[in-house]
Design a protein around this motif. Structure first.
Motif, PDB file in Angstrom:
ATOM      1  N   PRO A  26       0.951  -1.235  -0.099  1.00  0.00           N
ATOM      2  CA  PRO A  26       0.116  -0.076   0.025  1.00  0.00           C
ATOM      3  C   PRO A  26       0.905   1.346  -0.066  1.00  0.00           C
ATOM      4  O   PRO A  26       2.142   1.195   0.478  1.00  0.00           O
ATOM      5  CB  PRO A  26      -0.886  -0.227   1.293  1.00  0.00           C
ATOM      6  CG  PRO A  26       0.026  -0.904   2.045  1.00  0.00           C
ATOM      7  CD  PRO A  26       0.851  -1.921   1.130  1.00  0.00           C
ATOM      8  N   ALA A  27       0.355   2.180  -0.547  1.00  0.00           N
ATOM      9  CA  ALA A  27       0.935   3.524  -0.393  1.00  0.00           C
ATOM     10  C   ALA A  27       1.311   3.994   0.913  1.00  0.00           C
ATOM     11  O   ALA A  27       0.228   3.701   1.789  1.00  0.00           O
ATOM     12  CB  ALA A  27       0.322   4.530  -1.460  1.00  0.00           C
ATOM     13  N   SER A  28       2.421   4.786   1.318  1.00  0.00           N
ATOM     14  CA  SER A  28       2.505   5.282   2.609  1.00  0.00           C
ATOM     15  C   SER A  28       1.380   6.285   3.087  1.00  0.00           C
ATOM     16  O   SER A  28       1.405   7.182   2.249  1.00  0.00           O
ATOM     17  CB  SER A  28       3.957   5.770   2.756  1.00  0.00           C
ATOM     18  OG  SER A  28       4.840   4.612   2.547  1.00  0.00           O
ATOM     19  N   ALA A  29       0.960   6.051   4.076  1.00  0.00           N
ATOM     20  CA  ALA A  29      -0.315   7.098   4.256  1.00  0.00           C
ATOM     21  C   ALA A  29       0.485   7.984   5.285  1.00  0.00           C
ATOM     22  O   ALA A  29       1.325   7.690   5.998  1.00  0.00           O
ATOM     23  CB  ALA A  29      -1.329   6.314   5.402  1.00  0.00           C
ATOM     24  N   GLY A  34       1.973  14.610   8.946  1.00  0.00           N
ATOM     25  CA  GLY A  34       2.611  14.620   7.847  1.00  0.00           C
ATOM     26  C   GLY A  34       3.368  13.547   7.428  1.00  0.00           C
ATOM     27  O   GLY A  34       3.757  12.703   8.135  1.00  0.00           O
ATOM     28  N   SER A  35       3.552  13.196   5.964  1.00  0.00           N
ATOM     29  CA  SER A  35       4.112  11.994   5.343  1.00  0.00           C
ATOM     30  C   SER A  35       5.319  11.823   5.917  1.00  0.00           C
ATOM     31  O   SER A  35       5.997  10.703   5.717  1.00  0.00           O
ATOM     32  CB  SER A  35       3.768  12.147   3.838  1.00  0.00           C
ATOM     33  OG  SER A  35       4.832  13.063   3.287  1.00  0.00           O
ATOM     34  N   SER A  62      13.754  15.050   7.573  1.00  0.00           N
ATOM     35  CA  SER A  62      13.800  15.835   6.252  1.00  0.00           C
ATOM     36  C   SER A  62      13.775  17.296   6.633  1.00  0.00           C
ATOM     37  O   SER A  62      14.236  17.843   5.953  1.00  0.00           O
ATOM     38  CB  SER A  62      13.046  15.261   5.162  1.00  0.00           C
ATOM     39  OG  SER A  62      11.594  15.243   5.475  1.00  0.00           O
ATOM     40  N   THR A  63      12.922  17.549   7.475  1.00  0.00           N
ATOM     41  CA  THR A  63      12.615  18.939   7.856  1.00  0.00           C
ATOM     42  C   THR A  63      13.282  19.376   9.189  1.00  0.00           C
ATOM     43  O   THR A  63      13.415  20.604   9.464  1.00  0.00           O
ATOM     44  CB  THR A  63      11.077  18.964   7.872  1.00  0.00           C
ATOM     45  OG1 THR A  63      10.682  18.541   9.219  1.00  0.00           O
ATOM     46  CG2 THR A  63      10.370  18.750   6.879  1.00  0.00           C
ATOM     47  N   GLY A  64      13.775  18.468  10.175  1.00  0.00           N
ATOM     48  CA  GLY A  64      14.394  18.882  11.377  1.00  0.00           C
ATOM     49  C   GLY A  64      13.313  19.225  12.319  1.00  0.00           C
ATOM     50  O   GLY A  64      13.669  19.852  13.265  1.00  0.00           O
TER      51      GLY A  64
END
Length: 138
Positions: A26-29, A34-35, A62-64
């Motif tokens: 399945p696609a990551s929900a 947030g993803s 990825s955003t810190g």
């Protein structure tokens, strides 16, 4: 004979396509923050020794940024009660609160704290707070 081969071929193709669809990942929900966020902590919010809520902390490499939510649990889940959550860097900067009468949860709230510790609090019943200081350092 030709009809039987065609029927067998079609049945095999149908089975293969069903298997491919059923076996597909399945696609990551996206989670509540947030993803790109992963849960890094789950803490009980108790009242008189009974869990009434859950404080969840998430982090995105990825955003810190860190993110937090306070969920009702048991009798406070699905019931409008005072629910609140706050997050900040451990030095108190970047403070982001959310509190009101909510049915399910308060938040999400966010703070950018790469390489730093955070403070986070959660409540689902007015006056009963779970508070964590200098946690999830990184």
């Amino acid at each position: 004979m030709r009809t039987r081969k065609l029927a067998t071929l079609l049945a095999g193709a149908a089975l293969a396509s069903t298997t491919l669809v059923a076996g597909a990942a399945p696609a990551s929900a996206a989670g509540p923050c947030g993803s790109s966020y992963s849960r890094v902590g789950v803490y009980a919010i108790p009242e008189s020794g009974t869990r009434t809520g859950t404080l969840e902390v998430y982090y995105s490499s990825s955003t810190g940024k860190n993110c937090a939510l306070a969920y009702g649990y048991g009798s406070t889940y699905g019931t409008t009660t005072w629910k609140g959550v706050s997050i900040s860097r451990a030095d108190g900067s970047g403070y982001d609160p959310d509190a009101d009468y909510y049915k399910y949860y308060a938040g999400p709230v966010y703070v950018s704290a790469p390489g730093q510790c955070i403070d986070v609090t959660g409540t689902v019943v007015a006056g009963k707070v779970t508070e964590l200081n200098n946690v999830h350092c990184g």
